[in-house]
Design a protein around this motif. Sequence first.
Motif, PDB file in Angstrom:
ATOM      1  N   ARG A  35       0.863  -1.183   0.000  1.00 59.52           N
ATOM      2  CA  ARG A  35       0.000   0.000   0.000  1.00 59.52           C
ATOM      3  C   ARG A  35       0.897   1.230   0.000  1.00 59.52           C
ATOM      4  N   GLN A  36       0.709   2.082  -1.007  1.00 59.27           N
ATOM      5  CA  GLN A  36       1.483   3.323  -1.133  1.00 59.27           C
ATOM      6  C   GLN A  36       0.509   4.457  -1.386  1.00 59.27           C
ATOM      7  N   GLU A  37       0.222   5.222  -0.375  1.00 58.52           N
ATOM      8  CA  GLU A  37      -0.695   6.361  -0.464  1.00 58.52           C
ATOM      9  C   GLU A  37      -2.026   5.942  -1.075  1.00 58.52           C
ATOM     10  N   GLU A  38      -2.342   6.441  -2.273  1.00 59.42           N
ATOM     11  CA  GLU A  38      -3.661   6.189  -2.871  1.00 59.42           C
ATOM     12  C   GLU A  38      -3.675   5.014  -3.847  1.00 59.42           C
ATOM     13  N   ALA A  39      -2.632   4.188  -3.843  1.00 58.41           N
ATOM     14  CA  ALA A  39      -2.590   3.055  -4.770  1.00 58.41           C
ATOM     15  C   ALA A  39      -1.819   1.906  -4.150  1.00 58.41           C
ATOM     16  N   GLU A  92      -5.025  -7.756  -6.883  1.00 60.19           N
ATOM     17  CA  GLU A  92      -5.978  -6.661  -7.034  1.00 60.19           C
ATOM     18  C   GLU A  92      -7.075  -6.739  -5.972  1.00 60.19           C
ATOM     19  N   ARG A  93      -7.521  -7.950  -5.655  1.00 63.77           N
ATOM     20  CA  ARG A  93      -8.541  -8.122  -4.626  1.00 63.77           C
ATOM     21  C   ARG A  93      -8.018  -7.638  -3.269  1.00 63.77           C
ATOM     22  N   VAL A  94      -6.808  -8.020  -2.904  1.00 64.96           N
ATOM     23  CA  VAL A  94      -6.228  -7.598  -1.626  1.00 64.96           C
ATOM     24  C   VAL A  94      -6.154  -6.082  -1.559  1.00 64.96           C
ATOM     25  N   VAL A  95      -5.621  -5.472  -2.613  1.00 68.12           N
ATOM     26  CA  VAL A  95      -5.456  -4.015  -2.628  1.00 68.12           C
ATOM     27  C   VAL A  95      -6.806  -3.314  -2.536  1.00 68.12           C
ATOM     28  N   CYS A  96      -7.770  -3.798  -3.272  1.00 69.85           N
ATOM     29  CA  CYS A  96      -9.079  -3.146  -3.347  1.00 69.85           C
ATOM     30  C   CYS A  96      -9.956  -3.457  -2.142  1.00 69.85           C
ATOM     31  N   GLU A  97     -10.144  -4.726  -1.825  1.00 73.93           N
ATOM     32  CA  GLU A  97     -11.104  -5.110  -0.793  1.00 73.93           C
ATOM     33  C   GLU A  97     -10.535  -5.034   0.620  1.00 73.93           C
ATOM     34  N   ALA A 129      -6.622   1.873  -6.730  1.00 70.20           N
ATOM     35  CA  ALA A 129      -5.805   1.727  -7.942  1.00 70.20           C
ATOM     36  C   ALA A 129      -4.601   0.850  -7.658  1.00 70.20           C
ATOM     37  N   MET A 130      -4.048   0.307  -8.728  1.00 64.69           N
ATOM     38  CA  MET A 130      -2.804  -0.479  -8.651  1.00 64.69           C
ATOM     39  C   MET A 130      -1.815   0.160  -9.601  1.00 64.69           C
ATOM     40  N   ARG A 131      -0.557   0.252  -9.156  1.00 64.38           N
ATOM     41  CA  ARG A 131       0.541   0.777  -9.976  1.00 64.38           C
ATOM     42  C   ARG A 131       1.641  -0.264 -10.049  1.00 64.38           C
ATOM     43  N   SER A 140      -0.743   1.784 -14.587  1.00 62.65           N
ATOM     44  CA  SER A 140      -1.725   1.823 -13.505  1.00 62.65           C
ATOM     45  C   SER A 140      -3.075   1.322 -13.998  1.00 62.65           C
ATOM     46  N   LYS A 141      -3.907   0.997 -13.030  1.00 65.79           N
ATOM     47  CA  LYS A 141      -5.256   0.523 -13.323  1.00 65.79           C
ATOM     48  C   LYS A 141      -6.157   0.953 -12.179  1.00 65.79           C
ATOM     49  N   ARG A 142      -7.325   1.491 -12.502  1.00 70.16           N
ATOM     50  CA  ARG A 142      -8.346   1.782 -11.493  1.00 70.16           C
ATOM     51  C   ARG A 142      -9.007   0.455 -11.144  1.00 70.16           C
ATOM     52  N   LEU A 143      -9.252   0.230  -9.877  1.00 74.01           N
ATOM     53  CA  LEU A 143      -9.858  -1.011  -9.421  1.00 74.01           C
ATOM     54  C   LEU A 143     -11.312  -0.768  -9.042  1.00 74.01           C
TER      55      LEU A 143
END
Length: 181
Positions: free
Chosen positions: A82-86, A112-117, A123-125, A174-177
């Motif tokens: 996790r880095q700030e907003e992504a 992506e699931r871990v980062v988002c949920e 977002a993912m970078r 990057s990708k919006r999740l």
Amino acid sequence: MPTHASPTFRAATAADIPAIVALVQSAYRGESGQRGWTTESHLLDGQRTDAEDVAGLIGRDDSRVLLAERDGTLVACCHVERQEEAGYFGMFAVNPDLQMAGLGRALLGEAERVVCEEWMTPAMRMSVIEQRAELIAWYERRGYQLTGETGMFPYGQPRFGIPRRDDLRFVYMSKRLEMPA
């Protein structure tokens, strides 16, 4: 290709470090990596990671090394942070003998699931060596876009590999999740 059971996912522990280092090295460097399409051996020699680096990733706050296993055997791994907003995605490796079987796609989906949920990050970078056009295209097919940002390759720091060319640099994607409702 024969059908295999879906992988199971879990967070790495210190006991997993030797297997993670071996998997990453086999996927990115050396002879075994040349069997898979993710190799960097035409761009870099030397190590891709070591036990100290992996231990640091496992032990850091807001950081997770994810493992994909089949029947208790490590088949793929990645690092998310996790880095700030992504979220940041890296150290992505799939056993060269099992590439093209959907393991990478499944592990990227879990990251992506871990980062988002779990982290509620929208977002993912990631950074990719610019000369890895086939890998960049793979990420683009999964919804990632080039940001236009670039970064210098860390020349003179052998812990990142020994460059075989003098024009390496990173591009960022990057990708919006989809955030859960």
